[in-house]
Every structure is written in structure tokens, then in C-alpha cells.
Motif scaffolding. Sequence first.
Motif, short mmCIF file in Angstrom:
data_model
loop_
_atom_site.label_atom_id
_atom_site.label_comp_id
_atom_site.label_asym_id
_atom_site.label_seq_id
_atom_site.Cartn_x
_atom_site.Cartn_y
_atom_site.Cartn_z
N GLU A 46 52.66 -27.82 -8.78
CA GLU A 46 52.95 -27.22 -10.09
C GLU A 46 54.46 -27.06 -10.33
O GLU A 46 54.89 -26.97 -11.49
CB GLU A 46 52.24 -25.86 -10.24
N VAL A 47 55.25 -27.04 -9.27
CA VAL A 47 56.70 -26.89 -9.47
C VAL A 47 57.30 -28.09 -10.19
O VAL A 47 58.35 -27.97 -10.83
CB VAL A 47 57.47 -26.64 -8.15
N LEU A 48 56.64 -29.23 -10.13
CA LEU A 48 57.15 -30.42 -10.81
C LEU A 48 56.97 -30.32 -12.33
O LEU A 48 57.58 -31.08 -13.08
CB LEU A 48 56.45 -31.67 -10.29
N LYS A 49 56.14 -29.36 -12.78
CA LYS A 49 55.93 -29.18 -14.21
C LYS A 49 56.99 -28.27 -14.84
O LYS A 49 57.08 -28.20 -16.06
CB LYS A 49 54.54 -28.61 -14.45
N ASP A 50 57.78 -27.58 -14.03
CA ASP A 50 58.84 -26.71 -14.57
C ASP A 50 59.92 -27.56 -15.22
O ASP A 50 60.38 -28.55 -14.66
CB ASP A 50 59.47 -25.86 -13.46
N ASP A 51 60.31 -27.16 -16.42
CA ASP A 51 61.38 -27.87 -17.11
C ASP A 51 62.74 -27.33 -16.68
O ASP A 51 62.94 -26.12 -16.64
CB ASP A 51 61.24 -27.70 -18.63
N VAL A 52 63.63 -28.23 -16.37
CA VAL A 52 65.02 -27.87 -16.11
C VAL A 52 65.78 -28.31 -17.36
O VAL A 52 65.94 -29.50 -17.62
CB VAL A 52 65.57 -28.57 -14.86
N VAL A 53 66.21 -27.33 -18.13
CA VAL A 53 66.83 -27.61 -19.42
C VAL A 53 68.35 -27.57 -19.30
O VAL A 53 68.91 -26.58 -18.86
CB VAL A 53 66.35 -26.59 -20.48
N GLU A 54 68.96 -28.67 -19.64
CA GLU A 54 70.41 -28.81 -19.69
C GLU A 54 71.13 -28.22 -18.47
O GLU A 54 71.91 -27.27 -18.58
CB GLU A 54 70.95 -28.17 -20.97
N PRO A 55 70.91 -28.81 -17.31
CA PRO A 55 71.63 -28.30 -16.13
C PRO A 55 73.13 -28.56 -16.26
O PRO A 55 73.55 -29.51 -16.91
CB PRO A 55 71.03 -29.10 -14.98
N VAL A 56 73.90 -27.70 -15.64
CA VAL A 56 75.36 -27.84 -15.65
C VAL A 56 75.81 -28.08 -14.22
O VAL A 56 75.47 -27.32 -13.32
CB VAL A 56 76.05 -26.57 -16.21
N PHE A 57 76.58 -29.14 -14.02
CA PHE A 57 77.13 -29.46 -12.72
C PHE A 57 78.63 -29.31 -12.80
O PHE A 57 79.26 -29.85 -13.72
CB PHE A 57 76.77 -30.90 -12.30
N ILE A 58 79.20 -28.60 -11.86
CA ILE A 58 80.65 -28.41 -11.82
C ILE A 58 81.20 -29.30 -10.73
O ILE A 58 80.89 -29.13 -9.56
CB ILE A 58 81.00 -26.93 -11.55
N LEU A 59 82.00 -30.26 -11.13
CA LEU A 59 82.57 -31.23 -10.21
C LEU A 59 84.08 -31.25 -10.37
O LEU A 59 84.59 -31.04 -11.46
CB LEU A 59 82.02 -32.63 -10.48
N GLY A 60 84.77 -31.50 -9.28
CA GLY A 60 86.21 -31.63 -9.37
C GLY A 60 86.84 -31.83 -8.02
O GLY A 60 86.20 -31.65 -6.98
N THR A 61 88.07 -32.19 -8.05
CA THR A 61 88.82 -32.36 -6.80
C THR A 61 89.20 -30.99 -6.26
O THR A 61 89.18 -29.99 -6.99
CB THR A 61 90.08 -33.21 -7.05
N PRO A 62 89.56 -30.90 -4.99
CA PRO A 62 89.99 -29.62 -4.43
C PRO A 62 91.16 -29.02 -5.22
O PRO A 62 92.03 -29.74 -5.71
CB PRO A 62 90.42 -29.97 -3.00
N ARG A 63 91.14 -27.71 -5.34
CA ARG A 63 92.20 -26.96 -5.99
C ARG A 63 92.30 -27.24 -7.50
O ARG A 63 93.35 -27.08 -8.11
CB ARG A 63 93.56 -27.20 -5.34
N SER A 64 91.21 -27.68 -8.11
CA SER A 64 91.25 -28.01 -9.54
C SER A 64 90.59 -26.95 -10.42
O SER A 64 90.50 -27.13 -11.62
CB SER A 64 90.59 -29.37 -9.78
#
Length: 112
Positions: A46-64
Motif C-alpha cells: 500500500e505504500v506504493l499508492k502514496d502520492d509524493v507531490v512535488e518533491p524538492v531536492f537540494i543539490l550543490g557543491t560544498p560550501r554553496s
Amino acid sequence: GFTNLSASLEREGELTPVGTIWARLQLQIILSNRLKLIQYIKDHPEVLKDDVVEPVFILGTPRSGTSFMFNLLKFDEERFRSPRLWELNDPIPPTDPDFPNEYTWRVYQAEL
């Protein structure tokens, strides 16, 4: 697969003895979590039925500023939820019937 990755780390990684131990432990944790996740999904499809709406990923180089952005977004609890450290270390919910909820499981794990 795993055998090739392990051999490559030893052959090409130029790791110190401590680095070799650390790399093996990290691989063990990653593989263990993957197996736990596969089993959890089999047990709880049932966990596969949960909607993940607009996830936010924070990416960047070190010290940015990625840590700053992460900490800033977590204050907007209505729109964002950041994972807790223990969720990053052990992302699969506990399934042990001796623990009535996730909180008691996490306390038990912390006391080990």
C-alpha cells in the motif's frame, strides 16, 4: 555487481586501511537498507499508492549554501518536511511487533 565494485575499490580506490573499512561498511549499510526496503514493500504494498507531490531536492557543491537552504526550508512545516538524521541512517520503518510505534523503536535503537 557488488563483486566488481568491491574489487574496483580495492584495486583502484587507493584507499587507506581505514578508508577500506569505511567503504565496506557504507556498502553494507546501503545494501542492507535496499534489502529492507524490498521486503518492506513486499509486506506493505500500500505504500506504493502514496502520492509524493512535488518533491524538492537540494543539490550543490560544498560550501554553496545547501545546508543553509535545507535548514531554512524545514521551518516551513506546511509545505516541506525534511528527514530526521535517524531517518537518513535507517530509512525503513520498523516492523517488529514488540514495539508499538516508530518512536519506541528509535529510542531502543539509540540505546544500543
